[in-house]
Design a protein around this motif. Structure first.
Motif, PDB file in Angstrom:
ATOM      1  N   ASP A   1       0.796  -1.072   0.116  1.00  0.00           N
ATOM      2  CA  ASP A   1       0.080   0.006  -0.005  1.00  0.00           C
ATOM      3  C   ASP A   1       0.827   1.245  -0.237  1.00  0.00           C
ATOM      4  OD1 ASP A   1       1.177   0.165   2.592  1.00  0.00           O
ATOM      5  OD2 ASP A   1      -1.268  -0.003   3.438  1.00  0.00           O
ATOM      6  N   ARG A   2       2.158   1.024   0.112  1.00  0.00           N
ATOM      7  CA  ARG A   2       3.243   2.154   0.004  1.00  0.00           C
ATOM      8  C   ARG A   2       4.236   1.905  -1.031  1.00  0.00           C
ATOM      9  NH1 ARG A   2       4.857   1.054   5.378  1.00  0.00           N
ATOM     10  NH2 ARG A   2       2.954  -0.396   5.270  1.00  0.00           N
ATOM     11  N   GLY A   3       4.090   2.653  -2.134  1.00  0.00           N
ATOM     12  CA  GLY A   3       4.735   2.572  -3.441  1.00  0.00           C
ATOM     13  C   GLY A   3       6.172   3.638  -3.204  1.00  0.00           C
ATOM     14  N   MET A   4       7.150   3.188  -3.499  1.00  0.00           N
ATOM     15  CA  MET A   4       8.352   4.200  -3.569  1.00  0.00           C
ATOM     16  C   MET A   4       9.045   4.386  -4.628  1.00  0.00           C
ATOM     17  SD  MET A   4      10.288   4.774  -0.094  1.00  0.00           S
ATOM     18  CE  MET A   4      11.695   5.919   0.098  1.00  0.00           C
ATOM     19  N   VAL A   5       9.582   5.492  -4.941  1.00  0.00           N
ATOM     20  CA  VAL A   5      10.498   5.965  -6.003  1.00  0.00           C
ATOM     21  C   VAL A   5      11.813   6.772  -5.392  1.00  0.00           C
ATOM     22  CG1 VAL A   5      10.835   7.341  -8.057  1.00  0.00           C
ATOM     23  CG2 VAL A   5       8.574   6.472  -7.557  1.00  0.00           C
TER      24      VAL A   5
ATOM     25  N   PRO B   1      -1.081   1.810  -5.150  1.00  0.00           N
ATOM     26  CA  PRO B   1      -0.886   1.882  -3.773  1.00  0.00           C
ATOM     27  C   PRO B   1      -1.721   3.356  -3.271  1.00  0.00           C
ATOM     28  CG  PRO B   1       0.920   2.586  -4.927  1.00  0.00           C
ATOM     29  CD  PRO B   1       0.258   2.122  -6.070  1.00  0.00           C
ATOM     30  N   ARG B   2      -1.928   3.384  -2.261  1.00  0.00           N
ATOM     31  CA  ARG B   2      -2.666   4.636  -1.472  1.00  0.00           C
ATOM     32  C   ARG B   2      -1.817   5.591  -1.552  1.00  0.00           C
ATOM     33  NH1 ARG B   2      -7.224   4.832   1.592  1.00  0.00           N
ATOM     34  NH2 ARG B   2      -6.916   7.089   0.940  1.00  0.00           N
ATOM     35  N   ILE B   3      -0.475   5.229  -1.094  1.00  0.00           N
ATOM     36  CA  ILE B   3       0.630   6.028  -0.821  1.00  0.00           C
ATOM     37  C   ILE B   3       1.727   5.898  -1.700  1.00  0.00           C
ATOM     38  CG2 ILE B   3       2.386   6.734   0.978  1.00  0.00           C
ATOM     39  CD1 ILE B   3       0.017   5.749   3.115  1.00  0.00           C
TER      40      ILE B   3
ATOM     41  N   ASN C   1      -7.389   8.703  -5.986  1.00  0.00           N
ATOM     42  CA  ASN C   1      -7.394   9.461  -4.251  1.00  0.00           C
ATOM     43  C   ASN C   1      -5.997   9.099  -3.744  1.00  0.00           C
ATOM     44  OD1 ASN C   1      -9.860  10.295  -5.135  1.00  0.00           O
ATOM     45  ND2 ASN C   1     -10.860   9.306  -3.371  1.00  0.00           N
ATOM     46  N   GLN C   2      -5.003   8.915  -4.539  1.00  0.00           N
ATOM     47  CA  GLN C   2      -3.681   8.644  -3.873  1.00  0.00           C
ATOM     48  C   GLN C   2      -2.992   9.852  -3.194  1.00  0.00           C
ATOM     49  OE1 GLN C   2      -2.358   6.875  -7.793  1.00  0.00           O
ATOM     50  NE2 GLN C   2      -1.916   5.085  -6.872  1.00  0.00           N
ATOM     51  N   THR C   3      -2.332   9.628  -2.289  1.00  0.00           N
ATOM     52  CA  THR C   3      -1.464  10.377  -1.533  1.00  0.00           C
ATOM     53  C   THR C   3      -0.028  10.454  -1.804  1.00  0.00           C
ATOM     54  OG1 THR C   3      -2.899  10.843   0.381  1.00  0.00           O
ATOM     55  CG2 THR C   3      -0.674  11.311   0.885  1.00  0.00           C
ATOM     56  N   PHE C   4       0.608  11.605  -2.672  1.00  0.00           N
ATOM     57  CA  PHE C   4       1.945  11.301  -2.897  1.00  0.00           C
ATOM     58  C   PHE C   4       2.585  12.120  -1.763  1.00  0.00           C
ATOM     59  CE2 PHE C   4       2.439  10.767  -7.723  1.00  0.00           C
ATOM     60  CZ  PHE C   4       1.220  10.352  -7.756  1.00  0.00           C
ATOM     61  N   VAL C   5       3.889  11.642  -1.154  1.00  0.00           N
ATOM     62  CA  VAL C   5       4.611  12.346  -0.063  1.00  0.00           C
ATOM     63  C   VAL C   5       5.909  12.430  -0.905  1.00  0.00           C
ATOM     64  CG1 VAL C   5       5.489  12.216   2.012  1.00  0.00           C
ATOM     65  CG2 VAL C   5       3.507  11.190   1.669  1.00  0.00           C
TER      66      VAL C   5
END
Ligand code: ADP
Length: 289
Positions: free
Chosen positions: A98-102, A174-176, A208-212
């Motif tokens: 649920d948390r993708g990362m770049v 993912p949501r995030i 409705n994804q949240t990008f951080v």
């Protein structure tokens, strides 16, 4: 009776922030050891869903202030030394789909071609190969890489490889999505193209994804963020947050106007306590140590 018992739980679930950090500290090395590094101190914030819309939260601060540390803690790649980390109200105990990362460095598998790289997470999640291929092809097109499906990452430019990484992070929906200075190694033109790409993804985000997003580049922060969390120099502490206009409504032209200058001065004074640095920094607006 059972139904009534379930109802409050459901409401509570909806009330949880997507991401919440409570009094998080991170010390690398043994506390008290002269070689230990306090990377971040007393970090608390809550990011809530924006109903019916995606969002981009940016963590902005000088190099070495602990931005990557915060992101890696949210990702579950490293634990905090103290404090709580919650995603959807649940403690984070490790990485999750649920948390993708770049990452800043290109993180594709060099032995897999572009479409296999993008499909990889879906294969791991048991999504049927044909559906994975369709979704991957659509994402590859979306990030402007149509026609490169069978190419190996080693034959792509840095900007193209980051496009692969972005497509891969989006593939499992993912949501995030956590982005750690993903464009730091790119030339200025490619960097702007990539910022436009992310702004476009935010604009047409129907999940409705949240990008951080983590950066030390004020222009990039203002361009991409809905809200900017500003960090002091090390040990990183949150010194304020500012709302920024949505990227989709904010052109680069507008960034040269007074409104933009006012926003960047506010951010600089949050970090350094005054706006004197704005003279020094106004050419490129990168935050140094
Ligand atoms: P930023 O992303 O803002 O540049 P980082 O989170 O990468 O900052 O690092 C914050 C501080 O913690 C820096 O001083 C860095 O040198 C230190 N640091 C980061 N990772 C480690 C580590 N694994 N071991 C020791 N020190 C670290």
């Amino acid at each position: 009776m059972d139904d009534q018992a379930v109802q409050p739980d459901t409401n509570t679930q909806l009330d949880h922030p997507i991401i919440e950090l409570r009094a998080v500290n991170k010390i690398y090395g043994k506390p008290g050891d002269p070689d230990s590094v306090t990377a971040v101190k007393d970090i608390s914030f809550a990011i809530r869903d924006l109903p019916g819309s995606g969002q981009c939260r940016v963590f902005l601060g000088p190099s070495g202030c602990g931005k990557s540390t915060i992101l890696r803690i949210i990702a579950g790649l490293i634990p905090p030394s103290s404090g709580e980390v919650l995603v959807n109200g649940q403690p984070v105990n490790g990485p999750s789909a649920d948390r993708g990362m770049v990452f800043q460095s290109y993180s594709s598998f060099p032995w897999l071609n572009v479409i296999d790289n993008v499909r990889f997470g879906m294969d791991m999640s048991g999504i049927p190969r044909s559906e994975g291929n369709d979704r991957s092809a659509a994402l590859i097109e979306r990030v402007g890489l149509g026609g490169t499906e069978r190419m190996l990452p080693g034959n792509l430019s840095g900007g193209m490889r980051q496009r692969v990484a972005i497509a891969r992070s989006l593939a499992c929906r993912p949501r995030i999505i956590l982005m750690d200075e993903p464009f730091g190694a790119l030339d200025p033109k490619t960097r702007r193209d990539m910022q436009d790409l992310v702004a476009g993804l935010l604009g047409d985000n129907d999940l409705n994804q949240t990008f951080v997003f983590v950066t030390h580049d004020i222009d990039e922060a203002i361009f991409l963020a809905d809200r900017i969390h500003v960090l002091s120099a090390r040990p990183g502490m949150l010194v304020g947050d500012v709302e920024a206009p949505r990227a989709t409504e904010y052109t680069r032209l507008a960034m040269s106007r007074g409104e933009y200058q006012e926003l960047s001065n506010r951010i600089i004074s949050m970090i350094y306590g005054n706006t004197e640095h704005s003279h020094v920094l106004s050419d490129h607006l990168l935050l140094g140590d």
